[in-house]
Scaffold this active site. Sequence first.
Site, PDB file in Angstrom:
ATOM      1  N   GLU A  17     -18.985  17.366   3.340  1.00  0.00           N
ATOM      2  CA  GLU A  17     -18.263  18.075   2.286  1.00  0.00           C
ATOM      3  C   GLU A  17     -18.900  17.832   0.925  1.00  0.00           C
ATOM      4  O   GLU A  17     -19.025  18.762   0.114  1.00  0.00           O
ATOM      5  CB  GLU A  17     -16.801  17.631   2.299  1.00  0.00           C
ATOM      6  CG  GLU A  17     -16.041  18.127   3.526  1.00  0.00           C
ATOM      7  CD  GLU A  17     -14.710  17.440   3.744  1.00  0.00           C
ATOM      8  OE1 GLU A  17     -13.945  17.911   4.612  1.00  0.00           O
ATOM      9  OE2 GLU A  17     -14.428  16.433   3.062  1.00  0.00           O
ATOM     10  N   GLY A  50       0.811  -1.211   0.000  1.00  0.00           N
ATOM     11  CA  GLY A  50       0.000   0.000   0.000  1.00  0.00           C
ATOM     12  C   GLY A  50       0.842   1.257   0.000  1.00  0.00           C
ATOM     13  O   GLY A  50       1.778   1.394   0.793  1.00  0.00           O
ATOM     14  N   PHE A 110      -0.785   7.178   2.764  1.00  0.00           N
ATOM     15  CA  PHE A 110       0.021   8.028   3.630  1.00  0.00           C
ATOM     16  C   PHE A 110       0.967   7.209   4.503  1.00  0.00           C
ATOM     17  O   PHE A 110       2.135   7.561   4.671  1.00  0.00           O
ATOM     18  CB  PHE A 110      -0.893   8.884   4.504  1.00  0.00           C
ATOM     19  CG  PHE A 110      -1.677   9.907   3.735  1.00  0.00           C
ATOM     20  CD1 PHE A 110      -1.081  11.065   3.291  1.00  0.00           C
ATOM     21  CD2 PHE A 110      -3.021   9.703   3.448  1.00  0.00           C
ATOM     22  CE1 PHE A 110      -1.789  12.014   2.581  1.00  0.00           C
ATOM     23  CE2 PHE A 110      -3.747  10.645   2.742  1.00  0.00           C
ATOM     24  CZ  PHE A 110      -3.133  11.806   2.306  1.00  0.00           C
TER      25      PHE A 110
END
Length: 466
Positions: A193, A23, A26
């Site tokens: 959002e 992966g 982050f």
Amino acid sequence: MTTPSPATSSSAAPSKPRVVIVGCGFGGIEAVRVLSKAAVEITLIDRTNHHLFQPLLYQVATAGLSAPAISGPIRHILRSEMRRGNLTILLGEVSRIDASARSVLLEDRGMADGGPERIDYDYLIVAAGATHSYFGNDGWAAHAPGLKTLADAFNIRRRVLLAFERAEREAEMARRNACLTFAVVGAGPTGVEMAGMLAEIAQHTLPEEFRRIDSKRTRVVLVEGGPRVLSAFSDKLSQKALEQLRSLGVEVLTNAKVSTIDADGLTYEALDGSTRRLDAQTVVWAAGVAASPLGASLAATTGCVLDRAGRVVVNADLSVNDHPEVFVVGDLAAATSPDKTGTPQPVPGVSPAAKQMGRTAANNLLARLQGEPTKPFRYADYGSLATIGRRAAVAAVDMPVLGPVQFSGGLAWLFWLFVHIYFLIGFRNRMVVLTDWAWAYFSFERQARVVADPDLAPRPTAERSA
């Protein structure tokens, strides 16, 4: 804790310990950046060739930003680490982790040998992230896509833009209204959002671009099963967010538990127990996430415990129980960290936590290599942010001198903007996003509104009945 013995392999054993990282989110990137400076051989595996700044993914889904503005090729982002000569990047999807054999298996994607590739490791860091959870109703996915990848964003953007095009062609008023109704399920940060941005598109971007419809009559409905929006925030900020959403024209339904979703909308149970129907041609799912299936694969070969969301329950140092050579970070890890009173608290699934976990896991791995004790993970919570729309946001921030501070409105929106600009990877991405946002702010225009396959839009009523 003793250092694990190297994994067996058919090839000659390398002189350096082999570290596999699954992966490139982050957590994965931070782990690579720490380990690339050490005497280890790193293999980074990801199913895509790009790193994605997920906090701004909804802006791609709502045509506010183009894909390259929030993503970048992995090989380019890690070009400095590649120059050190100990990093290999592979494009592939890990289908299974065999902890007993210390290897991961990659799915065949047209490789010449036709079989899965086995990658052996001495140490493993799993940062595979999460996917959508429909709480056992996987059939809803076809009608209510979630938002985790660029492909998801493109799909949602296409559905949103074509809904207006379909409304322009629709002769029947009921179906036209359904085309102009957008439902967002889940009032966490992503749902809030998304709802706010959809309202802004309808109210400010599209007016005067259509002749037969008035985009200002668009309904954006935010459906939340709990009693309030942004439940992770304080009651005060939650109420501020609700007020800002309503000022943008978003209809907010709380204590509304979705029971069915189909091609024509959704059904939900209200607080009074009644069942109600919402006709909406576009439904976006933002209500739940589930851990990567690799968590189950780890559990099958390590015996580790999974929580209700399928996340791996990790030790204090982020390793897996009885397998000190395996670390799990990011959204796949069910980790805890003590708060200021020393009480263990669940680590939230946010990008700052993933980055901190990636660095901690990498440093603990190096500590094990050197025969030193590992350190427990300590999450530094700098606060939470959520934007709702133009000059509308909420923020709960732990300031170095002032301590915890809560604020909302235009100041919180500016703070949110500059924080996200700062954390974007790459100078070009920062400049592109800042330029696009400035242009959109003053002109209300959204340039990323190209649909590549408009012929796939359903035909209007008149043509269906012909």
